[in-house]
Design a protein around this motif. Sequence first.
Motif, PDB file in Angstrom:
ATOM      1  N   ALA A 186      20.924  62.333  42.890  1.00  0.00           N
ATOM      2  CA  ALA A 186      21.983  61.399  43.275  1.00  0.00           C
ATOM      3  C   ALA A 186      22.387  60.556  42.075  1.00  0.00           C
ATOM      4  O   ALA A 186      21.553  60.225  41.227  1.00  0.00           O
ATOM      5  N   TYR A 187      23.663  60.259  42.024  1.00  0.00           N
ATOM      6  CA  TYR A 187      24.180  59.404  40.957  1.00  0.00           C
ATOM      7  C   TYR A 187      24.919  58.222  41.558  1.00  0.00           C
ATOM      8  O   TYR A 187      25.549  58.344  42.612  1.00  0.00           O
ATOM      9  N   TRP A 188      24.842  57.103  40.847  1.00  0.00           N
ATOM     10  CA  TRP A 188      25.553  55.895  41.233  1.00  0.00           C
ATOM     11  C   TRP A 188      26.507  55.497  40.122  1.00  0.00           C
ATOM     12  O   TRP A 188      26.196  55.669  38.943  1.00  0.00           O
ATOM     13  N   ARG A 230      22.360  46.503  49.879  1.00  0.00           N
ATOM     14  CA  ARG A 230      23.428  47.483  49.765  1.00  0.00           C
ATOM     15  C   ARG A 230      23.560  48.260  51.081  1.00  0.00           C
ATOM     16  O   ARG A 230      22.558  48.621  51.693  1.00  0.00           O
ATOM     17  N   GLU A 237      31.630  57.693  53.862  1.00  0.00           N
ATOM     18  CA  GLU A 237      31.134  58.884  53.185  1.00  0.00           C
ATOM     19  C   GLU A 237      32.009  60.081  53.541  1.00  0.00           C
ATOM     20  O   GLU A 237      32.611  60.119  54.611  1.00  0.00           O
ATOM     21  N   CYS A 241      30.063  53.669  44.033  1.00  0.00           N
ATOM     22  CA  CYS A 241      30.272  55.063  44.380  1.00  0.00           C
ATOM     23  C   CYS A 241      28.936  55.805  44.220  1.00  0.00           C
ATOM     24  O   CYS A 241      28.188  55.531  43.282  1.00  0.00           O
ATOM     25  N   ARG A 242      28.675  56.708  45.145  1.00  0.00           N
ATOM     26  CA  ARG A 242      27.436  57.486  45.087  1.00  0.00           C
ATOM     27  C   ARG A 242      27.772  58.960  45.280  1.00  0.00           C
ATOM     28  O   ARG A 242      28.612  59.319  46.100  1.00  0.00           O
ATOM     29  N   GLN A 243      27.076  59.784  44.532  1.00  0.00           N
ATOM     30  CA  GLN A 243      27.237  61.231  44.640  1.00  0.00           C
ATOM     31  C   GLN A 243      25.890  61.859  44.957  1.00  0.00           C
ATOM     32  O   GLN A 243      24.909  61.607  44.260  1.00  0.00           O
ATOM     33  N   ASP A 244      25.863  62.685  45.984  1.00  0.00           N
ATOM     34  CA  ASP A 244      24.657  63.433  46.349  1.00  0.00           C
ATOM     35  C   ASP A 244      24.882  64.916  46.081  1.00  0.00           C
ATOM     36  O   ASP A 244      25.805  65.507  46.640  1.00  0.00           O
TER      37      ASP A 244
END
Length: 119
Positions: free
Chosen positions: A107-109, A48, A53, A98-101
Amino acid sequence: QAQLVESGGGSVQAGGSLRLSCKAPRQIFSVFSPTDMAWFRQPPGKEREMVAEITSDRRTNYADSVKGRFTISRDNSRKMVVLQMNNLQPEDTAVYFCRQDRRDSSAYWGQGTQVTVFS
């Protein structure tokens, strides 16, 4: 329901465009807006990698391979991040995530969406 939900993937001929969306349906504005968001992709048989970003204050960064072709944007009122992909090439074929920090370092995917580019 998942924290992040991607959509917009599909199959397209080389040179074409796709628009990926990542939504956070379970989050309220005050939770979503301070987060940094990113798109990653995982080509078949490869690791990956970060594609684009965007920070909470809308600073953006792109992988060299997509600069000038992809654009990341966010709409905090809709709790959404969009990746506009133009001039797609076969090497862009991958599952896009998609990733959220968050500020608490969590962190979420998302679950991923398939993009296939054929020549």
